[in-house]
Motif scaffolding. Sequence first.
Motif, PDB file in Angstrom:
ATOM      1  N   GLY B  91       0.848  -1.039  -0.271  1.00 37.88           N
ATOM      2  CA  GLY B  91       0.012  -0.182   0.525  1.00 37.88           C
ATOM      3  C   GLY B  91       0.814   1.131   0.114  1.00 37.88           C
ATOM      4  O   GLY B  91       0.268   2.329  -0.754  1.00 37.88           O
ATOM      5  N   SER B  95       0.046   4.505  -2.273  1.00 43.63           N
ATOM      6  CA  SER B  95      -0.090   5.940  -1.993  1.00 43.63           C
ATOM      7  C   SER B  95       1.379   7.094  -2.441  1.00 43.63           C
ATOM      8  O   SER B  95       1.175   8.246  -2.804  1.00 43.63           O
ATOM      9  CB  SER B  95      -0.260   5.747  -0.491  1.00 43.63           C
ATOM     10  OG  SER B  95      -0.520   4.851   0.140  1.00 43.63           O
ATOM     11  N   VAL B 242      -3.342  -2.929  -3.719  1.00 39.76           N
ATOM     12  CA  VAL B 242      -3.628  -2.396  -2.726  1.00 39.76           C
ATOM     13  C   VAL B 242      -3.188  -0.603  -2.809  1.00 39.76           C
ATOM     14  O   VAL B 242      -2.328  -0.313  -2.926  1.00 39.76           O
ATOM     15  CB  VAL B 242      -2.824  -3.346  -1.969  1.00 39.76           C
ATOM     16  CG1 VAL B 242      -2.812  -3.058  -0.287  1.00 39.76           C
ATOM     17  CG2 VAL B 242      -2.811  -4.303  -1.730  1.00 39.76           C
ATOM     18  N   SER B 243      -3.926  -0.175  -1.816  1.00 38.25           N
ATOM     19  CA  SER B 243      -3.315   1.063  -1.111  1.00 38.25           C
ATOM     20  C   SER B 243      -3.854   1.491   0.513  1.00 38.25           C
ATOM     21  O   SER B 243      -4.770   0.998   1.037  1.00 38.25           O
ATOM     22  CB  SER B 243      -4.152   2.422  -1.774  1.00 38.25           C
ATOM     23  OG  SER B 243      -5.664   3.392  -1.476  1.00 38.25           O
ATOM     24  N   TRP B 244      -3.764   2.273   1.384  1.00 36.37           N
ATOM     25  CA  TRP B 244      -4.031   2.423   2.674  1.00 36.37           C
ATOM     26  C   TRP B 244      -5.330   2.939   3.120  1.00 36.37           C
ATOM     27  O   TRP B 244      -6.146   1.923   3.714  1.00 36.37           O
ATOM     28  CB  TRP B 244      -2.888   3.258   3.052  1.00 36.37           C
ATOM     29  CG  TRP B 244      -1.502   3.112   3.617  1.00 36.37           C
ATOM     30  CD1 TRP B 244      -1.239   1.584   3.516  1.00 36.37           C
ATOM     31  CD2 TRP B 244      -0.493   4.145   3.429  1.00 36.37           C
ATOM     32  NE1 TRP B 244       0.657   1.575   3.475  1.00 36.37           N
ATOM     33  CE2 TRP B 244       1.230   3.012   3.842  1.00 36.37           C
ATOM     34  CE3 TRP B 244       0.134   4.991   3.472  1.00 36.37           C
ATOM     35  CZ2 TRP B 244       2.569   3.348   3.733  1.00 36.37           C
ATOM     36  CZ3 TRP B 244       1.085   5.734   3.934  1.00 36.37           C
ATOM     37  CH2 TRP B 244       2.001   4.821   3.958  1.00 36.37           C
TER      38      TRP B 244
END
Lengths: 326, 294
Positions: B91, B95, B242-244
Motif C-alpha cells: 500500500g 500511496s 492495495v492502498s492504505w
Amino acid sequence: MSDLLNVENLCVRFEVKRGGMFGKKSYLHAVDDISFAVKKGETLAIVGESGSGKTTAALAVARLVNAWRGKVELDGRDILPLDGAELRRARRRVQFIFQDPYSSLNPRQRAEAIVKEPLDSLSDKPEAEKAEIVARLFKAVGLRPEQQRLFPHQFSGGQRQRIGIARALATQPELIICDEPVSALDVAVQAQILNLLRRLQKEFGLTYLFISHDLGVVQHMSDSIAVMYMGKVVEHADRISLFSNPLHPYTAALLSAVPSVDKARREATKRILIPGDPPDPMNPPKGCRFATRCPLAEARCRETPPALREVASGHRVACHLVPDPA
Amino acid sequence: MSDAPALPEETVEKARPPIAEAWEMFRKNHAAVAALVVLILIVLAAIFGPALYGTDPFDMVWAPFSPPGADGFLLGTDYLGRDLTALILSGARVSLVIGLAAALVSVFIGVTVGALAGFYRGVVEEVLMRITEFFQVLPTLLFSMVIVALFGASLPMITFAIGVVSWTAVARITRGEFLRIRELEYVTASRASGASNLKLMFKVILPNALTPIIVQSALMVGGAILFEAGLSFLGLTDPNVVSWGQIIGSNRTYILESPFTVTIPGLAIFITVLAISLVGDGLNDALNPKLRQR
C-alpha cells in the motif's frame, strides 16, 4: 556633429483604473510631449525630481515601456514602430544601465552569464567569441577574470554596477541610457563609477542619455541638460549656460539647492524655496504646471501653458516670464 | 581596450553554493531532520519491502482478525485473513506514487496558469483567475469522485482527479511571485537584452519564483496521499492494487471487533503525511531568505 538620437513629441501615458473591474478608465500622462536631441559622442542629462517622468522617458526611448505617440529617431530612423528582427537590431545599438545594482542583476545567474545575456539574445556570434568578449568587458570595467564565476550577492554595490555596465557594453551599442546609475551607491564609489563611465565614453565613442536628480553629478557628466517637471521639459540648454544663467524659476530653485563649498558662490546664490508638493499628476493644472508653486506666477501662467521656445542660441525655456530675444 | 585598475577597497567573499547554505539551515530544524529520516525509511520500505517480505498481499494466509504479534504475523491479519504487513508495504507504494504524481500534475497545471496570469496581466489574468476561483469553490472530494466514477478507477485517472482539484493554491502562489518579480529591474534588464516573453517567463522569472512553489508542492504530496486515502476509503479505487485508504475502507465494518485493522493503516498515513509536512516546513526555513538572515 550630427544627432544620434532625436526624440520628437514623445508622450507616454498609463491607464489608471478607478473602482474595480468596471471602473472608469483614465490616463496618467507621465511624459507629455517632450522633444530633445543628443549629438553623437555627447551626453544629455535629464534632471528632475521623483515623478517628473524622466525615468519613464528613458524607458520609452529604450523601448522598455510603450510610448503613446511621438518619435524616437536613431540616426534619422524612428525605432518606435519596429518589431521582431528589426527591434532586436535597434536594441543592439541602444542599451540601458539601471539605477539599482541590487535588483538589476538576476540573483540566480553568474556574473559571466549576466554579461553574456545580450550577446545570447541579440547576436549570433559563436560561443568562443562571446566568452572572449565577456573576458574583455570584465577587464574594461575593472573586474578580475576570476570574478566571472561568482553570483551577484558576492559583489559589493560598486562592483555590481560595473557588471551592469559591462552588460550594457556587450553588444557594442552607440547609445547608452544611464538611469541614475550612481544614486544607489556610496559617494566614494559614485566617483569611481562616474569616472569609469566617462573613460568608456571616450574609449568607445559612446553617446549617453543620463538620467539624474543630482545636479553635482550632472555638472560632472553632461554636455547639455534638459530639466523636466511633471512630464514636461521646462528648460533645455548646454551645461555652461544652464548653470550660469538658469532662466526657468524651477531650474533656478533646483540650482540654488545644490550645496557648495565655495563661500562666495554660496553667498551669491540665495536659496530659493519651492513651497508645497507637485500637484496631482492625474489632474495637472491647466496652465503652466509649475504655476501652483512658482514664486513669480502671474494670472496668465495659470491660464495658458507656456511653449518651449528658443530664447538664446541653443537655450530653450518654457516660461511666459522670460522675454523673447531682442 | 585598456584595463581599469583593480579596486582594493572592495573585497570578494568566498563562493558558497546556495545548496550548502540551505542544507545548513535545514539541519538546524531538528524535527525536519527526524522527519526526513522517517520519510527515507518509508520510501525504502515502499521500494524494497514487498520484494524482501515476499508474501503476496492478496493471499489469504491465516484466519481473519489475528491480532498483531500473535500467530507469527507482525501486524496481524485483516478480515479476509490477509497478512496486514504485506498489505501495508505494498500500500505504501501506491500511496507514495499517487501522492507524488498528483502533486506533479497539480504543480504543472498551477505553475502554467499562475505564470501566464502573473506575466501577461490584463484580460489573460482576469480569465485565468476566474477559472481558478471556479475550481477553488468546487467541492473537491465530490468533483474528483465524479471524475473517477465517470472515467473509471484506474491509477492514472485517480492521480489526474486529485491533481485537477488541488492546483489552485500553486496557481495563486505562482501568480503572486510573478507579479512581484516581473517588476524587478533584472527582468527589465533581460528585456533590454532582447529576451523573448517565453524566456523571461521560464528562464528569468520562474527560477526566482521556485522557492515557495517547491515548499507548497512538498506539502501537497501529503495532501494528495490523504485525498487518495479518502477516495479509496469510499471504494473509488482500482480493486487490483492495495492502498492504505483501501485497507481502512474494506475493514471499516469490523472497526469495533478488531480496531487494529483500521488503526494500523491509519497510523501509516498519519506518520507519512506528518513526516512530509515537517520536511516541507524545514524546506521553507531552508529556502526562505528572509528567515535566513535572523
